[in-house]
Design a protein around this motif. Structure first.
Motif, PDB file in Angstrom:
ATOM      1  N   GLY A  41       0.849  -1.185   0.000  1.00 60.03           N
ATOM      2  CA  GLY A  41       0.000   0.000   0.000  1.00 60.03           C
ATOM      3  C   GLY A  41       0.885   1.236   0.000  1.00 60.03           C
ATOM      4  N   PRO A  42       0.641   2.226  -0.865  1.00 64.26           N
ATOM      5  CA  PRO A  42       1.543   3.371  -0.998  1.00 64.26           C
ATOM      6  C   PRO A  42       1.589   4.277   0.224  1.00 64.26           C
ATOM      7  CG  PRO A  42      -0.462   3.715  -2.272  1.00 64.26           C
ATOM      8  CD  PRO A  42      -0.513   2.309  -1.768  1.00 64.26           C
ATOM      9  N   LEU A  43       0.539   4.283   1.047  1.00 58.55           N
ATOM     10  CA  LEU A  43       0.496   5.169   2.211  1.00 58.55           C
ATOM     11  C   LEU A  43       0.384   4.344   3.493  1.00 58.55           C
ATOM     12  CD1 LEU A  43      -2.019   7.923   0.996  1.00 58.55           C
ATOM     13  CD2 LEU A  43       0.437   7.740   0.594  1.00 58.55           C
ATOM     14  N   ASN A  44       1.157   4.722   4.499  1.00 61.44           N
ATOM     15  CA  ASN A  44       1.033   4.060   5.787  1.00 61.44           C
ATOM     16  C   ASN A  44      -0.156   4.632   6.552  1.00 61.44           C
ATOM     17  OD1 ASN A  44       1.926   6.495   7.087  1.00 61.44           O
ATOM     18  ND2 ASN A  44       4.049   5.899   6.638  1.00 61.44           N
ATOM     19  N   LEU A  45      -0.375   4.112   7.770  1.00 63.23           N
ATOM     20  CA  LEU A  45      -1.546   4.510   8.549  1.00 63.23           C
ATOM     21  C   LEU A  45      -1.556   6.008   8.829  1.00 63.23           C
ATOM     22  CD1 LEU A  45      -4.080   3.721  10.149  1.00 63.23           C
ATOM     23  CD2 LEU A  45      -2.596   3.248  12.105  1.00 63.23           C
ATOM     24  N   ALA A  46      -0.398   6.554   9.216  1.00 63.04           N
ATOM     25  CA  ALA A  46      -0.324   7.986   9.530  1.00 63.04           C
ATOM     26  C   ALA A  46      -0.613   8.831   8.292  1.00 63.04           C
ATOM     27  CB  ALA A  46       1.050   8.321  10.100  1.00 63.04           C
ATOM     28  N   ASP A  47      -0.072   8.428   7.137  1.00 64.61           N
ATOM     29  CA  ASP A  47      -0.309   9.166   5.894  1.00 64.61           C
ATOM     30  C   ASP A  47      -1.784   9.119   5.498  1.00 64.61           C
ATOM     31  OD1 ASP A  47       2.348   9.819   5.710  1.00 64.61           O
ATOM     32  OD2 ASP A  47       2.863   8.139   4.408  1.00 64.61           O
TER      33      ASP A  47
END
Length: 444
Positions: A241-247
């Motif tokens: 997934g390109p974005l982590n949880l914070a992003d």
């Protein structure tokens, strides 16, 4: 799904325990040497500081899954987050010229006790989680496609692709939707299939918004991100997934923070346009159409109806031309000014779209009589992010009808550039530049 929920609750528990550690630690410091002007409102001051800490901690990956199982990683990230919070505190104190009135003993005592409590509780949580769940907290699914089922599948959910009619069909959006719905509750998908189908599965998994891996005995032409392993078998990591949880949280907060006031401010305009459409031609006010969203899952996009109701294109197989006789009088005006796109703010509120992202396309969209995904197989990769009302391709002028293959290739290239170089600042920049292209020569 159960493991994903457990991880979510553990992360929430970690957030709560961090808050308790900060309140107890700095509360003890304040008791030692009260802060001038804050003695009557200590709880509010500590709450503000805890909020700043939480924001920095999220961006420091202090609540990532690895922090739940590794005491070293957890302690390192939370120390950096606390250090960043204190740095910001001293910058504010310096800017307010209050450096001489802040008791150093209270700050140092609060910092030492808070850091000690954070490190202790973080270590204990990591030890307890490892003892109860092991070192792996990802929700895994094993998709077996035409191969023998392994004797040991670990804790992964097992799906027989042939039994449920699941295929890596790049030319069938409905099959991709089926896979997207299957994977939405998992973090990691492992595919076990014959060599002939590995490349197809790799292509599909790249747009699935999960960590996708294909079990292989050798490295094939799958453009892997890394080499991994699963229960002793080698795998190629072909997608993350390109974005982590914070992003993802930051991007969602930006969407909500801007969409709600925008809808309130634009409500009179939305009502006027709705009335104008109703008086101009027979039919519904809104046009709804299936589009391809994040993880290749289908959703219904909302737009103001700009064409005669009996002549609309449900699958989008025909691009709108400059003198298209399907477009109504009001439709021509709202398309020219991009007002027809405003109802997509409701899609943003529903979480189906984002303000910024790759534009979602209709299932029948073509360029030179070829579907977009037939022009370039990387087309599916762009769906690892939520589709957007605007995007990098749009502000570069790549919009309007797709008459040639180059038209869609330029858009795919911009979308992939955005996907691999995402930042919140870039989203804000794209939104600001969008105002310059609301009215453009390719809108008809």
């Amino acid at each position: 799904m159960v493991k994903r929920n457990v991880r979510l609750w553990l992360c929430l528990l970690l957030v709560m325990l961090d808050g308790v550690a900060l309140f107890v630690g700095f509360g003890a410091g304040v008791r030692i040497s009260p802060l001038p002007g804050l003695s009557g409102d200590i709880a509010a001051s500590l709450a503000a500081g805890a909020t700043v800490f939480a924001i920095i901690a999220f961006h420091s990956q202090a609540y990532a899954a690895s922090c739940l199982t590794s005491a070293a990683i957890s302690c390192r990230t939370v120390t950096l987050a606390l250090g960043g919070t204190m740095l910001l505190f001293f910058l504010v104190v310096f800017a307010l010229k209050a450096i001489d009135v802040v008791p150093r003993s209270a700050v140092l005592a609060g910092l030492a006790s808070s850091l000690g409590l954070l490190l202790v509780q973080r270590s204990l949580v990591a030890h307890a989680v490892r003892r109860r769940f092991g070192s792996q907290l990802l929700a895994e699914i094993l998709i077996v496609d035409g191969c023998a089922l392994p004797n040991d599948c670990g804790n992964a959910a097992v799906i027989d692709a042939c039994h449920i009619g699941l295929r890596p069909e790049e030319d069938d959006p409905f099959k991709l939707h089926q896979l997207g719905m299957l994977l939405r509750d998992y973090d990691r998908a492992i595919v076990l299939c014959p060599a002939a189908r590995r490349a197809s599965w790799a292509q599909i998994l790249k747009g699935s918004n999960v960590q996708g891996e294909v079990v292989v005995p050798e490295v094939g032409e799958t453009m892997p991100l890394a080499v991994g392993g699963w229960l002793g078998s080698p795998t190629l990591v072909v997608a993350r997934g390109p974005l982590n949880l914070a992003d993802r949280a930051s991007k969602r907060l930006l969407d909500i923070a801007l969409t709600v006031p925008l809808l309130i401010a634009l409500l009179p305009l939305l009502l006027l346009v709705a009335i104008a459409i109703k008086f101009d031609s027979a039919g519904p006010i809104f046009f709804r159409q299936q589009r391809i969203g994040r993880g290749n899952r289908l959703f219904r996009i909302y737009k103001f109806r700009s064409m005669h109701a009996d002549r609309g294109d449900a699958v989008g197989s025909r691009s709108t031309g400059r003198s298209d006789d399907r477009v109504t009088r009001i439709g021509r005006l709202i398309r020219r000014t991009s007002i027809d796109e405003l109802p997509q703010l409701f899609n943003v509120l529903l979480g189906e779209m984002s303000l910024v992202g790759p534009r979602p396309h209709a299932l029948g969209s073509t360029a030179e009589d070829a579907y977009f995904w037939q022009v370039d197989r990387q087309y599916w990769h762009r769906h690892a992010l939520k589709p957007g009302i605007t995007g990098l391709a749009q502000i570069r002028g790549f919009r309007g009808a797709t008459e040639t293959r180059a038209d869609i290739l330029r858009r795919i290239e911009s979308d992939l550039e955005y996907l691999h170089g995402w930042s919140l600042a870039r989203d804000v920049g794209i939104l600001l530049r969008t105002f310059n292209v609301l009215v453009h020569q390719k809108a008809f």
